[in-house]
Design a protein around this motif. Structure first.
Motif, PDB file in Angstrom:
ATOM      1  N   ILE A 189      52.335  38.876  41.392  1.00 17.67           N
ATOM      2  CA  ILE A 189      51.683  39.956  40.657  1.00 17.67           C
ATOM      3  C   ILE A 189      52.299  41.277  41.109  1.00 17.67           C
ATOM      4  CG2 ILE A 189      49.488  41.198  40.365  1.00 17.67           C
ATOM      5  CD1 ILE A 189      48.068  38.480  40.732  1.00 17.67           C
ATOM      6  N   GLU A 190      52.604  42.106  40.162  1.00 14.06           N
ATOM      7  CA  GLU A 190      53.204  43.389  40.507  1.00 14.06           C
ATOM      8  C   GLU A 190      52.163  44.303  41.144  1.00 14.06           C
ATOM      9  OE1 GLU A 190      55.418  46.909  38.220  1.00 14.06           O
ATOM     10  OE2 GLU A 190      55.488  44.969  37.180  1.00 14.06           O
ATOM     11  N   GLY A 191      52.534  44.954  42.237  1.00 14.11           N
ATOM     12  CA  GLY A 191      51.645  45.923  42.881  1.00 14.11           C
ATOM     13  C   GLY A 191      50.559  45.262  43.719  1.00 14.11           C
ATOM     14  N   ASP A 192      49.585  46.077  44.107  1.00 15.34           N
ATOM     15  CA  ASP A 192      48.471  45.580  44.911  1.00 15.34           C
ATOM     16  C   ASP A 192      47.602  44.638  44.081  1.00 15.34           C
ATOM     17  OD1 ASP A 192      49.494  47.296  46.769  1.00 15.34           O
ATOM     18  OD2 ASP A 192      47.886  48.782  46.597  1.00 15.34           O
ATOM     19  N   VAL A 193      46.752  43.898  44.794  1.00 16.28           N
ATOM     20  CA  VAL A 193      45.872  42.960  44.090  1.00 16.28           C
ATOM     21  C   VAL A 193      44.409  43.188  44.468  1.00 16.28           C
ATOM     22  CG1 VAL A 193      47.620  41.155  43.852  1.00 16.28           C
ATOM     23  CG2 VAL A 193      46.159  41.198  45.900  1.00 16.28           C
ATOM     24  N   VAL A 194      43.540  42.517  43.748  1.00 16.81           N
ATOM     25  CA  VAL A 194      42.121  42.485  44.093  1.00 16.81           C
ATOM     26  C   VAL A 194      41.840  41.080  44.607  1.00 16.81           C
ATOM     27  CG1 VAL A 194      39.771  42.710  43.204  1.00 16.81           C
ATOM     28  CG2 VAL A 194      41.597  44.135  42.282  1.00 16.81           C
ATOM     29  N   MET A 195      41.058  40.977  45.675  1.00 21.66           N
ATOM     30  CA  MET A 195      40.695  39.662  46.208  1.00 21.66           C
ATOM     31  C   MET A 195      39.184  39.542  46.274  1.00 21.66           C
ATOM     32  SD  MET A 195      43.644  39.342  49.152  1.00 21.66           S
ATOM     33  CE  MET A 195      43.148  37.713  49.729  1.00 21.66           C
ATOM     34  N   LYS A 196      38.675  38.366  45.835  1.00 16.91           N
ATOM     35  CA  LYS A 196      37.220  38.162  45.774  1.00 16.91           C
ATOM     36  C   LYS A 196      36.857  36.788  46.310  1.00 16.91           C
ATOM     37  CE  LYS A 196      37.438  40.413  41.279  1.00 16.91           C
ATOM     38  NZ  LYS A 196      36.906  40.512  39.914  1.00 16.91           N
ATOM     39  N   ILE A 197      35.773  36.737  47.006  1.00 21.36           N
ATOM     40  CA  ILE A 197      35.267  35.451  47.469  1.00 21.36           C
ATOM     41  C   ILE A 197      34.760  34.656  46.259  1.00 21.36           C
ATOM     42  CG2 ILE A 197      32.855  36.175  47.873  1.00 21.36           C
ATOM     43  CD1 ILE A 197      34.935  34.012  50.289  1.00 21.36           C
ATOM     44  N   VAL A 198      35.004  33.368  46.255  1.00 22.89           N
ATOM     45  CA  VAL A 198      34.509  32.519  45.161  1.00 22.89           C
ATOM     46  C   VAL A 198      33.567  31.476  45.746  1.00 22.89           C
ATOM     47  CG1 VAL A 198      35.116  30.925  43.313  1.00 22.89           C
ATOM     48  CG2 VAL A 198      36.650  32.821  43.864  1.00 22.89           C
ATOM     49  N   SER A 199      32.306  31.606  45.432  1.00 28.65           N
ATOM     50  CA  SER A 199      31.299  30.683  45.942  1.00 28.65           C
ATOM     51  C   SER A 199      30.111  30.659  44.998  1.00 28.65           C
ATOM     52  CB  SER A 199      30.833  31.142  47.328  1.00 28.65           C
ATOM     53  OG  SER A 199      29.605  30.509  47.662  1.00 28.65           O
ATOM     54  N   PRO A 200      29.654  29.461  44.641  1.00 33.79           N
ATOM     55  CA  PRO A 200      28.473  29.396  43.771  1.00 33.79           C
ATOM     56  C   PRO A 200      27.224  29.965  44.458  1.00 33.79           C
ATOM     57  CG  PRO A 200      29.094  27.200  44.540  1.00 33.79           C
ATOM     58  CD  PRO A 200      30.172  28.137  44.988  1.00 33.79           C
ATOM     59  N   ASP A 201      27.306  30.127  45.782  1.00 30.22           N
ATOM     60  CA  ASP A 201      26.146  30.648  46.509  1.00 30.22           C
ATOM     61  C   ASP A 201      26.150  32.171  46.619  1.00 30.22           C
ATOM     62  OD1 ASP A 201      25.163  28.036  47.067  1.00 30.22           O
ATOM     63  OD2 ASP A 201      26.770  27.840  48.547  1.00 30.22           O
ATOM     64  N   ILE A 202      27.232  32.787  46.176  1.00 30.89           N
ATOM     65  CA  ILE A 202      27.324  34.245  46.277  1.00 30.89           C
ATOM     66  C   ILE A 202      27.507  34.830  44.881  1.00 30.89           C
ATOM     67  CG2 ILE A 202      28.622  36.183  47.251  1.00 30.89           C
ATOM     68  CD1 ILE A 202      29.410  34.184  49.535  1.00 30.89           C
ATOM     69  N   LEU A 203      26.417  35.362  44.355  1.00 31.29           N
ATOM     70  CA  LEU A 203      26.460  35.822  42.968  1.00 31.29           C
ATOM     71  C   LEU A 203      26.884  37.276  42.865  1.00 31.29           C
ATOM     72  CD1 LEU A 203      23.407  34.010  41.409  1.00 31.29           C
ATOM     73  CD2 LEU A 203      25.830  33.397  41.400  1.00 31.29           C
ATOM     74  N   HIS A 204      26.477  38.084  43.825  1.00 32.57           N
ATOM     75  CA  HIS A 204      26.877  39.483  43.789  1.00 32.57           C
ATOM     76  C   HIS A 204      27.860  39.716  44.917  1.00 32.57           C
ATOM     77  CE1 HIS A 204      23.934  40.268  40.711  1.00 32.57           C
ATOM     78  NE2 HIS A 204      23.080  39.545  41.419  1.00 32.57           N
ATOM     79  N   LYS A 205      29.120  39.514  44.584  1.00 33.65           N
ATOM     80  CA  LYS A 205      30.158  39.481  45.609  1.00 33.65           C
ATOM     81  C   LYS A 205      30.279  40.790  46.375  1.00 33.65           C
ATOM     82  CE  LYS A 205      32.993  38.203  42.261  1.00 33.65           C
ATOM     83  NZ  LYS A 205      31.996  37.878  41.216  1.00 33.65           N
ATOM     84  N   SER A 206      30.257  41.921  45.634  1.00 33.44           N
ATOM     85  CA  SER A 206      30.473  43.184  46.356  1.00 33.44           C
ATOM     86  C   SER A 206      29.319  43.519  47.298  1.00 33.44           C
ATOM     87  CB  SER A 206      30.795  44.344  45.409  1.00 33.44           C
ATOM     88  OG  SER A 206      30.140  44.217  44.196  1.00 33.44           O
ATOM     89  N   ASP A 207      28.123  42.999  47.026  1.00 34.46           N
ATOM     90  CA  ASP A 207      26.989  43.241  47.923  1.00 34.46           C
ATOM     91  C   ASP A 207      27.247  42.758  49.344  1.00 34.46           C
ATOM     92  OD1 ASP A 207      25.677  44.292  45.815  1.00 34.46           O
ATOM     93  OD2 ASP A 207      24.129  42.743  45.669  1.00 34.46           O
ATOM     94  N   ILE A 208      28.067  41.725  49.491  1.00 35.27           N
ATOM     95  CA  ILE A 208      28.327  41.214  50.838  1.00 35.27           C
ATOM     96  C   ILE A 208      29.752  41.565  51.299  1.00 35.27           C
ATOM     97  CG2 ILE A 208      26.715  39.290  50.504  1.00 35.27           C
ATOM     98  CD1 ILE A 208      29.645  37.690  50.705  1.00 35.27           C
ATOM     99  N   GLY A 209      30.363  42.528  50.626  1.00 37.36           N
ATOM    100  CA  GLY A 209      31.739  42.887  50.971  1.00 37.36           C
ATOM    101  C   GLY A 209      32.729  41.824  50.544  1.00 37.36           C
TER     102      GLY A 209
END
Ligand code: ADP
Ligand code: MG
Length: 231
Positions: free
Chosen positions: A53-73
């Protein structure tokens, strides 16, 4: 449609029916644009995806137990390749700290979407016992709860109904280029509402679906985050 059917039947009978991984593929199958990227389960794989991917990326946790990802960083925006390894470990650590027995599928590595020129919107559906599949459109991201600027229609919607939805929210001027900003791709938003309408009409097993945000920029729309519950 065939592809969507395959995806949905692959999750049938699964204990946890809140789909993460498959949700993006499902949108893809209905021609709704999603950012480039992939879901991986090791730091080295994350780096491989990031390098493609060109440039910086976004990374996110993927878990069915974590619905609001940004809430937990669980969302890191603007990660350069050199930091992908550490970011991966950090995301998993944060998820474990939040819930030690969380089922962690891996990490999603995504292309960055230009939020500066874009507007975060939300397109969703949930099934109302009285009205049936209710489509929702509104301002997304952090504003959705604060402003409650949303509008509803029963699916399926025509093109003109979908277009009306983009016109009747209070923030409609934002989409059309307020304060000297370029207007965003409203036709793309309208099309996305219609495609989602078609998807939930074709598959009654989809109980709930939220694209939040659907980022609309002058160049197009991207479904950056999607959450979905199936029967
Ligand atoms: P969650 O809603 O579970 O916290 P999101 O995937 O919606 O996780 O990410 C949270 C926020 O991070 C988004 O609303 C958006 O502002 C930003 N973000 C997420 N993905 C991207 C992306 N690919 N490009 C730019 N910003 C992003
Ligand atoms: Mg989100």
């Amino acid at each position: 449609r065939e592809r969507a059917r395959e995806i949905l039947s692959s999750v049938e009978g699964r204990d946890d029916t809140r789909l993460g991984v498959e949700a993006m593929d499902l949108l893809d199958a209905y021609g709704i644009q999603t950012p480039d990227g992939d879901i991986v389960d090791a730091p080295a794989e994350a780096l491989e995806v990031a390098e493609d991917i060109e440039g910086d990326v976004v990374m996110k946790i993927v878990s069915p137990d974590i619905l609001h990802k940004s809430d937990i960083g669980g969302v890191k925006v603007g990660v350069p390749n050199e930091e992908v390894y550490d970011a991966y470990e950090d995301l998993v650590t944060r998820a474990r700290n939040y819930q030690p027995d969380a089922n962690i599928i891996g990490v999603q590595v995504q292309e960055m979407v230009d939020l500066d020129s874009g507007v975060e919107t939300i397109v969703g559906m949930n099934r109302d016992p009285q009205f049936g599949p209710l489509l929702m459109f509104g301002l997304g991201g952090i504003f959705v709860e604060v402003l409650e600027d949303t509008t509803f229609r029963v699916a399926p919607v025509s093109e003109s109904e979908a277009h009306e939805m983009t016109e009747e929210i209070d923030s409609a001027p934002l989409l059309r280029g307020a304060r000297g900003r370029d207007p965003v791709d409203v036709a793309g938003v309208t099309e996305t509402i219609q495609r989602l309408s078609q998807l939930v009409t074709d598959f009654p097993a989809i109980l709930e679906l939220d694209i939040n945000p659907l980022v609309a920029t002058p160049d197009g729309v991207q479904a950056v985050d999607v959450r979905l519950t199936v029967d």
